[in-house]
Design an enzyme around this catalytic site. Sequence first.
Site, PDB file in Angstrom:
ATOM      1  N   ASP A  27       0.801  -1.358  -0.132  1.00 16.59           N
ATOM      2  CA  ASP A  27       0.002   0.114  -0.184  1.00 16.59           C
ATOM      3  C   ASP A  27       0.960   1.242   0.001  1.00 16.59           C
ATOM      4  OD1 ASP A  27      -2.312   1.324  -0.003  1.00 16.59           O
ATOM      5  OD2 ASP A  27      -2.819   1.116   2.255  1.00 16.59           O
ATOM      6  N   GLU A 106      -6.721   5.094  -8.615  1.00 15.63           N
ATOM      7  CA  GLU A 106      -7.830   5.561  -8.134  1.00 15.63           C
ATOM      8  C   GLU A 106      -8.625   6.794  -8.958  1.00 15.63           C
ATOM      9  OE1 GLU A 106     -10.033   6.478  -3.546  1.00 15.63           O
ATOM     10  OE2 GLU A 106      -8.132   5.483  -3.974  1.00 15.63           O
ATOM     11  N   LYS A 142      -9.858   1.859  -9.102  1.00 15.43           N
ATOM     12  CA  LYS A 142     -10.424   2.177  -7.730  1.00 15.43           C
ATOM     13  C   LYS A 142     -11.483   2.959  -7.461  1.00 15.43           C
ATOM     14  CE  LYS A 142      -7.725   2.009  -3.801  1.00 15.43           C
ATOM     15  NZ  LYS A 142      -6.678   2.609  -2.743  1.00 15.43           N
ATOM     16  N   THR A 167     -13.285   0.667  -3.028  1.00 10.59           N
ATOM     17  CA  THR A 167     -12.429   1.336  -1.856  1.00 10.59           C
ATOM     18  C   THR A 167     -13.536   1.953  -0.908  1.00 10.59           C
ATOM     19  OG1 THR A 167     -10.481   2.384  -1.194  1.00 10.59           O
ATOM     20  CG2 THR A 167     -11.739   3.292  -2.787  1.00 10.59           C
ATOM     21  N   PHE A 189     -11.742  -1.241   4.827  1.00 12.92           N
ATOM     22  CA  PHE A 189     -10.833  -0.457   5.699  1.00 12.92           C
ATOM     23  C   PHE A 189     -10.945  -1.036   7.092  1.00 12.92           C
ATOM     24  CE2 PHE A 189      -9.669   3.546   3.211  1.00 12.92           C
ATOM     25  CZ  PHE A 189      -9.372   2.721   2.011  1.00 12.92           C
TER      26      PHE A 189
END
Length: 337
Positions: A27, A106, A142, A167, A189
């Site tokens: 990440d 993203e 994303k 996400t 998350f």
Amino acid sequence: MSVSPVKRQKMESVLDQLKHHTTVVADTGDFNAIDEYKPLDATTNPSLILAAAQMPAYQELVDDAVAYGKKLGGSEEEQIKNASDKLFVLFGAEILKRIPGRVSTEVDARLSFDKEGMIQRARRLIDLYKEAGISKERILIKLTSTWEGIQAGKVLEAEHGIHCNMTLLFSFAQAVACAEAGVTLISPFVGRILDWYVANGEKKSYEPSEDPGVKSVTKIYNYYKKFGYKTIVMGASFRNTGEIKALTGCDYLTISPKLLAELSKEYVKLTPTLSVKEAQACELEKIHLDEKAFRWHHNEDQMAVEKLSDGIRKFAADAIKLERMLKVNVLSTATSQ
């Protein structure tokens, strides 16, 4: 329990053991971290790209993105938007040189409630990757796990063959809707769920197995495996290695360089906690969510409502900061010509 130096030489680190049970994803937007920990895949987001783009080592990528934006022309706003998209793709392309798998890129969080806008931007990013000679099979787009984002993911997957990573996922309702939409991957998350419970509850620390984020991902994993959904579950946003170890066996886990470093230095026996066999024996019942049911069930989860809106605001704020940084570069190149 400490491990003797002799035994440690024979034993794999926790990180190496984890890789036997779970696909480990980095990440980060920092290439050095990717080179060091050799993950299969990597994920990025506006916050990570903003942090990386401010490092002197990556100034060349910023310059290339600005030059691309200026070459396409148009208004200053259009130049910056094109430069921003290009910068995300340049980072993604560099990351793909260092990993065998896929990179997640993203779509702007400011499009979180604009289904058509997300579809258009996703296709634009895939086109930019294609221009760079990179197949869409190596990209995960994303999207925010709003109702609109999930429906955008459904269209991108079914009609355009574009793989999506959903996400900012905090609620079980979001996970069910994503599975029903047939998206490739979700990123629940973990750490941000824990943050909310610590900030809003009496309890200030949790054992890994009782961690609210760990329990949330465990439930989603079990539901997906029990009912045969192909969507990959990728735990994200970890606060400590205990959360990671408690999700050993999850399809994928995306981990920051700091926590990858800690796992690589730890030597204890790691036992998988999630398995398809156990998931199939769990007592969860299958549910279907249309838009009305989705909005109601998601709204019933106060933590998820607050963390989703907070996450969108934070990613949007970092996208704006990134654009301001690019604007400075656009203006400086304009005055120097």
